[in-house]
Each structure stands twice: as C-alpha cells, then as structure tokens.
Enzyme design. Structure first.
Site, PDB file in Angstrom:
ATOM      1  N   HIS A 103      -9.726   0.757   4.502  1.00  0.00           N
ATOM      2  CA  HIS A 103      -8.461   0.973   5.216  1.00  0.00           C
ATOM      3  C   HIS A 103      -8.710   1.878   6.431  1.00  0.00           C
ATOM      4  O   HIS A 103      -9.563   2.765   6.383  1.00  0.00           O
ATOM      5  CB  HIS A 103      -7.425   1.601   4.278  1.00  0.00           C
ATOM      6  CG  HIS A 103      -6.063   1.624   4.889  1.00  0.00           C
ATOM      7  ND1 HIS A 103      -5.669   2.612   5.756  1.00  0.00           N
ATOM      8  CD2 HIS A 103      -5.037   0.742   4.817  1.00  0.00           C
ATOM      9  CE1 HIS A 103      -4.437   2.338   6.174  1.00  0.00           C
ATOM     10  NE2 HIS A 103      -4.032   1.205   5.624  1.00  0.00           N
ATOM     11  N   GLU A 162      -7.225   4.346   7.511  1.00  0.00           N
ATOM     12  CA  GLU A 162      -7.127   5.787   7.241  1.00  0.00           C
ATOM     13  C   GLU A 162      -8.403   6.297   6.583  1.00  0.00           C
ATOM     14  O   GLU A 162      -8.824   7.435   6.822  1.00  0.00           O
ATOM     15  CB  GLU A 162      -5.871   6.072   6.403  1.00  0.00           C
ATOM     16  CG  GLU A 162      -4.618   5.938   7.268  1.00  0.00           C
ATOM     17  CD  GLU A 162      -3.405   5.374   6.576  1.00  0.00           C
ATOM     18  OE1 GLU A 162      -3.326   5.406   5.341  1.00  0.00           O
ATOM     19  OE2 GLU A 162      -2.508   4.874   7.300  1.00  0.00           O
ATOM     20  N   GLY A 218       1.946   2.162  10.804  1.00  0.00           N
ATOM     21  CA  GLY A 218       2.825   3.321  10.698  1.00  0.00           C
ATOM     22  C   GLY A 218       3.422   3.752  12.024  1.00  0.00           C
ATOM     23  O   GLY A 218       3.963   4.842  12.149  1.00  0.00           O
ATOM     24  N   SER A 243       3.121  -2.348  10.221  1.00  0.00           N
ATOM     25  CA  SER A 243       4.571  -2.340  10.464  1.00  0.00           C
ATOM     26  C   SER A 243       5.244  -3.671  10.131  1.00  0.00           C
ATOM     27  O   SER A 243       6.111  -4.149  10.868  1.00  0.00           O
ATOM     28  CB  SER A 243       4.873  -1.895  11.893  1.00  0.00           C
ATOM     29  OG  SER A 243       4.369  -0.592  12.122  1.00  0.00           O
ATOM     30  N   LYS A 291       0.067   4.173  -0.333  1.00  0.00           N
ATOM     31  CA  LYS A 291      -0.626   5.335   0.241  1.00  0.00           C
ATOM     32  C   LYS A 291      -0.379   6.574  -0.642  1.00  0.00           C
ATOM     33  O   LYS A 291      -0.233   6.438  -1.859  1.00  0.00           O
ATOM     34  CB  LYS A 291      -0.219   5.545   1.698  1.00  0.00           C
ATOM     35  CG  LYS A 291      -0.460   4.277   2.538  1.00  0.00           C
ATOM     36  CD  LYS A 291      -0.320   4.492   4.019  1.00  0.00           C
ATOM     37  CE  LYS A 291      -0.591   3.183   4.748  1.00  0.00           C
ATOM     38  NZ  LYS A 291      -0.484   3.324   6.222  1.00  0.00           N
ATOM     39  N   ASN A 339       0.872  -1.179   0.000  1.00  0.00           N
ATOM     40  CA  ASN A 339       0.000   0.000   0.000  1.00  0.00           C
ATOM     41  C   ASN A 339       0.904   1.223   0.000  1.00  0.00           C
ATOM     42  O   ASN A 339       1.473   1.588   1.012  1.00  0.00           O
ATOM     43  CB  ASN A 339      -0.902  -0.023   1.242  1.00  0.00           C
ATOM     44  CG  ASN A 339      -1.851   1.166   1.283  1.00  0.00           C
ATOM     45  OD1 ASN A 339      -1.872   1.982   0.357  1.00  0.00           O
ATOM     46  ND2 ASN A 339      -2.622   1.263   2.352  1.00  0.00           N
ATOM     47  N   GLU A 384      -5.662  -5.317  10.110  1.00  0.00           N
ATOM     48  CA  GLU A 384      -4.642  -4.317  10.399  1.00  0.00           C
ATOM     49  C   GLU A 384      -4.987  -3.602  11.696  1.00  0.00           C
ATOM     50  O   GLU A 384      -5.784  -2.656  11.686  1.00  0.00           O
ATOM     51  CB  GLU A 384      -4.588  -3.270   9.274  1.00  0.00           C
ATOM     52  CG  GLU A 384      -4.268  -3.830   7.916  1.00  0.00           C
ATOM     53  CD  GLU A 384      -3.688  -2.753   7.016  1.00  0.00           C
ATOM     54  OE1 GLU A 384      -2.491  -2.838   6.702  1.00  0.00           O
ATOM     55  OE2 GLU A 384      -4.407  -1.806   6.654  1.00  0.00           O
TER      56      GLU A 384
END
Ligand SMILES: *[C@@H]1O[C@H](CO)[C@@H](O)[C@H](O)[C@H]1NC(C)=O
Length: 249
Positions: A96, A98, A172, A212, A14, A12, A166
């Site tokens: 996701h 985010e 992150g 991560s 991003k 990904n 996730e």
C-alpha cells in the site's frame, strides 16, 4: 461486454475504528443485500483481525493490512502470514502507498513479502501507484511497471493475486482518477501482463482501482472494461460501502 473476471471489492479500514464502530459496520454488512457475484474483503487493523473474522459473515473475506516476510522470529511488532491464517483470515494487503511512502517500504521488501505470503497460502492484494509529481512528470507508466515487475518477479500462482492500482494523488484526497484515467492505466497494466507474464494471466487477473472511490462515482468507474473492482478507503467504514459492493448490480 463485461469480462468473466469476478468483480472484487476490498475495504481498507486502515488504522480506524474500535470494537463498537467496527461491530456496527460488521452488522450493517452482515445484514445488507450484497451482490453475490462480487467478492468482498475487509482489511482490518491487526488487533481486530480475529474480531472481524469471528463476526463477519462467511461470505465476506478478511484481509490483514500488512505482514512480514518470514514465518516467525525476533521481529518485534511484526506479524506473519501463518499468524494471519491462524485467525482464519485469508488475505493480506501488501505494498500500500502508505507502507511505501510513510513507512519507507521498498519494492524489494514488498516483493519478498508477496512471495512469502503466497507461499504461506494467503491471497495477496498487491498495491501499486504513482505519486502526483510522477504523473505530472509523465512517468506514470514507468513507475507502475517497475512496481508491478517487483511483484511479478515473486509470483508463481497469479490466481491468488489481485492487483490494486491506487494513484497516490487520489488516496484520501477526495480527488478521483476519472474513469478514463483509471481505464487507461488498467488497460496498460493488462498489456504489460500479457507481454511480460502471459496472456492467460492478463485475461484472468483482477486489476482493481483505489483512490477516493465513493457511492457516487463507483458505477462509472466500475463500468470500465479493465476495472475489475475497487480497494476502498474512507468509504469502506460507512454504510455507503454496501453501494460500492453493489456497483455492478
Ligand atoms: C514489459 O515490461 C517492460 C519492463 O517493465 C516494459 O518496459 C514493457 O513496456 C512491458 N511490455 C508491455 C507491452 O507493456
């Protein structure tokens, strides 16, 4: 004994990269020795979908990072599955964290997007995961089950769906779920599938881990029974992504 599920490694990217840096990354991937028993898909920013699909080797799939729930219309700034397909791209990442937590997407909207993307013929990497406060409050299962239910209600054909677990606290942050923590949730999700969808789907659906993942921790994470691959953030922009793709080699 390893399962018969094909290992799946998604990158990904991003909102990162430009034609120069992504072009270099694409060259690295195209020329690398990749385990041909692993399915690889790169999630490119919308404006680079066509660039990524045109330049990546055919053995590497491409995913959009989001899409809307209808084919066309007055939805300024959105893109639709039919447009994604028109660029030769075969996957989309939906739900996701985010999208959920920065842009406020609800379970309901994510479910509608999943339904429309599948009806349009895209494969879907559907993401779920609990926040730190939810894990600490002991509600991880409740949260990921509700998110999975909202997705499952909108899936008829599970062969085109990869479920990405996730944990938000590991995205992150450099904090990774331990292999045991990942396995525990993946195993529970597979039990959920068995009870609430079907045994056949539970056996065949890929449940991948994100948060991560690095070249250093991928082998141990990838050796867990119910971890069928990864969705990789930062490390997917580095040559290290090749090591992650080859985690089971
Ligand atoms: C089936 O789904 C319900 C609702 O999410 C959940 O409470 C239950 O635990 C699930 N069954 C299993 C065995 O996971």
């Amino acid at each position: 004994i390893m399962s018969s599920r094909t290992f799946f490694v998604g990158g990904n990217w991003k909102m990162n990269g430009d034609k120069k840096s992504l072009g270099d990354l694409i060259t690295t991937l195209n020329t690398a020795s990749l385990n041909d028993e692993t399915e690889v898909v790169c999630g490119a920013p919308t404006v680079y979908l066509d660039f990524a699909r045109s330049n990546l080797d055919a053995r590497i799939g491409v995913a959009a990072q989001n899409c809307y729930k209808v084919a066309k219309g007055a939805f300024t700034g959105e893109i639709s599955p039919v447009m994604i397909k028109d660029c030769g791209v075969e996957w989309v990442i939906l739900g996701h964290s985010e999208r959920r937590h920065v842009f406020g997407e609800s379970d309901e909207l994510i479910g509608q997007k999943v339904a429309h993307a599948l009806e349009s013929g895209l494969g879907v990497i559907a993401c779920i995961g609990e926040k730190l406060e939810e894990r600490e409050a002991g509600t991880t299962e409740e949260v990921v089950y509700a998110q999975t239910q909202a997705i499952a209600d909108n899936v008829k054909d599970w062969s085109k769906v990869v479920l990405a677990y996730e944990p938000v606290w590991a995205i992150g942050t450099g904090k990774t779920a331990s292999p045991e923590q990942a396995q525990e949730v993946h195993e529970k999700l597979r039990e959920w599938m068995k009870a609430n969808v079907s045994e056949a789907v539970a056996d065949s659906v890929r449940i991948i881990y994100g948060g991560s993942v690095t070249g250093a921790n991928c082998k141990e994470l990838g050796s867990q029974n119910d971890v069928d691959g990864f969705l990789v953030g930062g490390a997917s922009l580095k040559p290290e992504f090749v090591d992650i793709i080859n985690a089971r080699a």
